[in-house]
Design an enzyme around this catalytic site. Structure first.
Site, short mmCIF file in Angstrom:
data_model
loop_
_atom_site.label_atom_id
_atom_site.label_comp_id
_atom_site.label_asym_id
_atom_site.label_seq_id
_atom_site.Cartn_x
_atom_site.Cartn_y
_atom_site.Cartn_z
N SER A 126 -5.32 5.13 5.65
CA SER A 126 -5.11 3.68 5.73
C SER A 126 -4.71 3.09 4.39
O SER A 126 -3.95 2.11 4.33
CB SER A 126 -6.39 3.00 6.23
OG SER A 126 -6.68 3.38 7.55
N ASP B 290 -7.81 -8.10 12.07
CA ASP B 290 -9.10 -7.57 11.63
C ASP B 290 -10.12 -8.68 11.40
O ASP B 290 -11.32 -8.43 11.36
CB ASP B 290 -8.93 -6.75 10.34
CG ASP B 290 -8.18 -5.45 10.59
OD1 ASP B 290 -7.70 -5.26 11.72
OD2 ASP B 290 -8.07 -4.65 9.66
N PHE C 199 -14.53 -4.06 0.93
CA PHE C 199 -15.61 -3.17 0.49
C PHE C 199 -15.42 -2.66 -0.94
O PHE C 199 -16.35 -2.14 -1.55
CB PHE C 199 -15.69 -1.97 1.45
CG PHE C 199 -15.69 -2.38 2.89
CD1 PHE C 199 -16.72 -3.15 3.42
CD2 PHE C 199 -14.63 -2.04 3.72
CE1 PHE C 199 -16.71 -3.55 4.74
CE2 PHE C 199 -14.61 -2.44 5.05
CZ PHE C 199 -15.64 -3.20 5.56
N ARG D 70 0.84 -1.21 0.00
CA ARG D 70 0.00 0.00 0.00
C ARG D 70 0.87 1.26 0.00
O ARG D 70 0.52 2.26 -0.62
CB ARG D 70 -0.96 0.00 1.20
CG ARG D 70 -0.28 0.07 2.56
CD ARG D 70 -1.25 0.29 3.70
NE ARG D 70 -0.58 0.29 4.99
CZ ARG D 70 -1.14 0.64 6.14
NH1 ARG D 70 -2.40 1.03 6.17
NH2 ARG D 70 -0.46 0.59 7.26
N ARG E 113 -1.52 -4.49 3.91
CA ARG E 113 -1.10 -3.58 4.98
C ARG E 113 0.24 -3.97 5.59
O ARG E 113 1.04 -3.10 5.97
CB ARG E 113 -2.16 -3.58 6.08
CG ARG E 113 -1.80 -2.72 7.28
CD ARG E 113 -2.94 -2.66 8.29
NE ARG E 113 -3.22 -3.94 8.92
CZ ARG E 113 -4.22 -4.15 9.78
NH1 ARG E 113 -5.04 -3.16 10.08
NH2 ARG E 113 -4.40 -5.33 10.31
N HIS F 82 -5.51 -3.72 2.29
CA HIS F 82 -5.91 -4.58 3.41
C HIS F 82 -6.54 -5.89 2.91
O HIS F 82 -7.62 -6.29 3.33
CB HIS F 82 -6.88 -3.85 4.33
CG HIS F 82 -6.27 -2.68 5.06
ND1 HIS F 82 -5.75 -1.59 4.39
CD2 HIS F 82 -6.11 -2.43 6.38
CE1 HIS F 82 -5.28 -0.72 5.26
NE2 HIS F 82 -5.47 -1.21 6.48
N GLU G 10 -18.91 3.17 -0.76
CA GLU G 10 -18.07 2.59 -1.81
C GLU G 10 -18.80 2.46 -3.15
O GLU G 10 -18.18 2.60 -4.22
CB GLU G 10 -17.56 1.21 -1.36
CG GLU G 10 -16.59 1.25 -0.21
CD GLU G 10 -17.26 1.28 1.16
OE1 GLU G 10 -16.55 1.35 2.18
OE2 GLU G 10 -18.52 1.26 1.19
#
Length: 326
Positions: free
Chosen positions: A45, A125, A91, A18, A175, A117, A66
């Site tokens: 993020s 998560d 998402f 990322r 991430r 992510h 989104e």
């Protein structure tokens, strides 16, 4: 032995994909005044906040919406601009697949879909955010290019290459900070897999975070007298059929490795190629039709045998299995 033409550094410092994409996006913003970025309340993020700070007039914060983000991006692209939409993979594309399919792909709009992510390396998560089905979704869409960079450096190149072509593109990043083993001299071309290590006994086709792990697994296998080729399939669509067929035939056994469900992703893409060509047996390795659990990235990689040791074990099991069938 590593392919010297790939200019790899197996002792590189850690970094995340990322971060690589975010840095390349900043460079594109400087060069291309028609580059726009949209996000769904996760700018920092997903690392698009650097672009937002430098080019606020070309940045759109849509909030937690989104589906709206994808539709707005398609509209921006229809005016001749390039739009990048960025959010967590769960998402984007997990929630907005309909809009990506109809508003973006059906219109062949120049929109880059960035999913951060992704995979089990998002760790604590948990299953709700560990998107493991995104490649299957994106690979099936007409007009969509699908890219899975292996490290920070390759993520930069993936975005620049996606920006340079005309069709929609999907870029999968993560991430976790992992070893950056490619360099600025390592080649990257959409649709062209990179043979990072040559071998004769088994061809390992990997993408994303599993490329480095596969290279380490090949080192382990070498100590046991097994010669493993490692091929970085950073582009799942269009797939590099020529290289897959060549190395599958050369080695006589193929193993695909991905941080994704074995159904619909890299394993399925390689299976389609080898089945149509009829060239070799294939062992697909990844997540086996299940949701993963919460935990630290390194723990989950070990549990699901997606670290170097697990890949080594899987390859040896595949060799034994197919030898017994002959």
């Amino acid at each position: 032995m590593l392919n010297p033409e790939m200019h790899l550094d197996m002792n590189g410092k850690p970094g995340s994909t990322r971060d690589g994409l975010g840095k390349a996006l900043l460079e594109l913003g400087e060069k291309d005044p028609n580059m726009w970025v949209l996000t769904a309340d996760v700018a920092e993020s997903t690392r698009v906040h650097w672009f937002a700070e430098k080019f606020p007039k070309r940045f759109v914060q849509v909030g937690i919406a989104e589906q709206n983000m994808a539709s707005v991006a398609s509209g921006i692209a229809s005016t001749g601009k390039t739009a990048l939409i960025s959010a967590f993979g769960a998402f984007n594309p997990g929630r907005n697949f309909d809009q990506i399919r109809v508003s973006i792909c059906y219109n062949d709009a120049k929109v880059i879909v960035h999913a951060s992510h992704t995979g089990i390396t998002v760790g604590p998560d948990g299953a709700s955010h560990q998107i493991l089905e995104d490649l299957a979704l994106m690979r099936a869409l007409p007009n969509m290019v699908v890219l899975v960079p292996a490290d920070t450096e390759e993520a930069k190149k993936a975005l620049i290459a996606a920006h340079a072509q005309k069709s929609p593109a999907y870029i999968r990043t993560g991430r976790e900070k992992l070893t950056v083993f490619t360099t600025d001299k390592t080649p990257f071309e959409i649709g062209k897999a990179n043979v990072l290590r040559d071998g004769n006994d088994v061809a390992i086709f990997a993408c994303g975070v599993e490329v480095y792990q596969s290279l380490k697994a090949a080192e382990m296998l070498e100590k046991e007298g097994i010669s493993a080729a490692v091929v970085n399939v950073h582009t799942l669509k269009p797939i590099d059929r020529e290289t897959i067929v060549k190395y599958s035939k050369k080695c006589g056994l193929a193993v695909s490795v991905e941080e994704h469900q074995i159904n619909g992703g890299l394993g399925s893409a390689v299976a389609e190629v080898v089945a149509e060509d009829g060239c070799t047996p294939l062992k697909r390795h990844g997540i086996y039709d299940t949701f993963a659990e919460s935990g630290e990235a390194v723990e989950l990689m070990r549990k699901y045998k997606l670290d170097a040791q697990g890949i080594c074990e899987t390859v040896k099991e595949a060799i034994s299995y197919y030898k017994a069938k002959k």
